[in-house]
Design a protein around this motif. Structure first.
Motif, PDB file in Angstrom:
ATOM      1  N   VAL A 146       0.848  -1.189   0.000  1.00 54.91           N
ATOM      2  CA  VAL A 146       0.000   0.000   0.000  1.00 54.91           C
ATOM      3  C   VAL A 146       0.883   1.239   0.000  1.00 54.91           C
ATOM      4  N   THR A 147       0.377   2.337  -0.543  1.00 56.32           N
ATOM      5  CA  THR A 147       1.175   3.557  -0.619  1.00 56.32           C
ATOM      6  C   THR A 147       0.548   4.672   0.211  1.00 56.32           C
ATOM      7  N   LEU A 148       1.432   5.516   0.761  1.00 55.09           N
ATOM      8  CA  LEU A 148       1.064   6.683   1.541  1.00 55.09           C
ATOM      9  C   LEU A 148       1.894   7.862   1.051  1.00 55.09           C
ATOM     10  N   THR A 149       1.442   9.072   1.332  1.00 57.12           N
ATOM     11  CA  THR A 149       2.200  10.265   0.981  1.00 57.12           C
ATOM     12  C   THR A 149       2.850  10.838   2.228  1.00 57.12           C
ATOM     13  N   GLU A 150       4.178  10.915   2.213  1.00 52.08           N
ATOM     14  CA  GLU A 150       4.906  11.480   3.347  1.00 52.08           C
ATOM     15  C   GLU A 150       4.803  12.997   3.321  1.00 52.08           C
ATOM     16  N   LEU A 151       4.515  13.581   4.450  1.00 52.97           N
ATOM     17  CA  LEU A 151       4.360  15.025   4.558  1.00 52.97           C
ATOM     18  C   LEU A 151       5.483  15.616   5.420  1.00 52.97           C
ATOM     19  N   PRO A 152       5.929  16.829   5.068  1.00 53.39           N
ATOM     20  CA  PRO A 152       5.418  17.691   4.000  1.00 53.39           C
ATOM     21  C   PRO A 152       6.128  17.499   2.668  1.00 53.39           C
ATOM     22  N   GLY A 153       7.019  16.529   2.561  1.00 55.69           N
ATOM     23  CA  GLY A 153       7.830  16.389   1.359  1.00 55.69           C
ATOM     24  C   GLY A 153       7.141  15.784   0.161  1.00 55.69           C
TER      25      GLY A 153
END
Length: 267
Positions: free
Chosen positions: A101-108
């Motif tokens: 599964v994929t996630l978006t790393e924040l804030p990058g």
């Protein structure tokens, strides 16, 4: 390696339940299941042995109405509770296929992939944390948000994991908002340029790709953020019908019933 890739799309995710039942009935058994946002939720239980019929029942269950508002944001507590319940019913120990599964790393804004038994309800909650609607989720000291914001269909992640044959179920192939799609596409192009990153929705020619997707938008943008029993039923049945356009090929892969339906790569 055969892979099933499931896109983002909020409540439209019911469509993927119907598509999975249709593919399952035709003997398609993926060795890898990849998903993001609501597709990450569906991917997790499919990889851990959930049948299409069981997934459809989950979507039709009124308790799956997790789109409740609180102080201007969607209430993450109701979603978290349902995810905990799902992961108890389908634990990592029950895995029938590899999971990613994929996630978006924040804030990058970097895309992070989480694999197999590492996927927990908290990771799924983070992957579903749509900006402006859900608060980001903190994992191992870092903040994460919706995995589908910059890549709604993580095909490249499946290829990197070894997939050579992919069936992709794309809920947003026909966008409910052309303006929003255009804005996200523009932001994604800028992001790829700044990060020197390839297009995560492209696959090389050596990978065989088939797409299950609605020809028209499944609903309005706000329909993605509300649970409506009539809509859920309609999306499940549409997913089933659209996936039925694929026919079994050598009892292991999927092949379009109409050659013109096959695309070498996504749009």
């Amino acid at each position: 390696m055969r892979a099933l890739v499931l896109s983002a799309g909020g409540a439209f995710g019911a469509y993927q339940a119907g598509a999975w039942r249709s593919l399952e009935e035709r003997g398609f058994q993926p060795e890898l299941v990849v998903g993001t946002s609501i597709g990450a939720v569906n991917a997790t239980v499919v990889a851990r042995g959930c049948t299409g019929q069981r997934l459809e029942r989950w979507w039709r269950d009124p308790r799956s109405n997790v789109f409740r508002w609180s102080r201007g944001l969607l209430d993450a507590a109701s979603l978290a509770s349902r995810l905990d319940e799902l992961c108890r019913e389908f634990p990592a120990s029950a895995a029938k296929a590899r999971l990613l599964v994929t996630l978006t790393e924040l804030p990058g804004t970097r895309i992070r992939a989480v694999h197999d038994e590492q996927v927990t309800p908290r990771h799924l909650l983070a992957s579903c944390a749509v900006p402006l609607f859900y608060r980001p989720v903190k994992l191992d000291g870092r903040w994460y948000g919706d995995g589908g914001v910059f890549c709604r269909l993580p095909l490249a992640a499946a290829v990197e994991a070894g997939a050579t044959e992919i069936v992709a179920v794309d809920l947003l192939a026909a966008p409910p908002s052309l303006v929003a799609r255009g804005l996200l596409n523009a932001v994604s192009r800028v992001r790829r340029f700044l990060l020197a990153e390839p297009d995560l929705m492209q696959v090389p020619d050596r990978v065989r790709l088939w797409r299950v997707e609605p020809r028209r938008p499944l609903g309005k943008p706000w329909d993605m953020l509300r649970w409506n029993p009539a809509s859920i039923d309609r999306w499940i049945e549409q997913g089933y019908r659209d996936a039925a356009a694929l026919r079994a090929n050598q009892a292991s892969a999927a092949q379009p019933s109409n050659p013109s339906a096959e695309r070498a790569a996504p749009r």
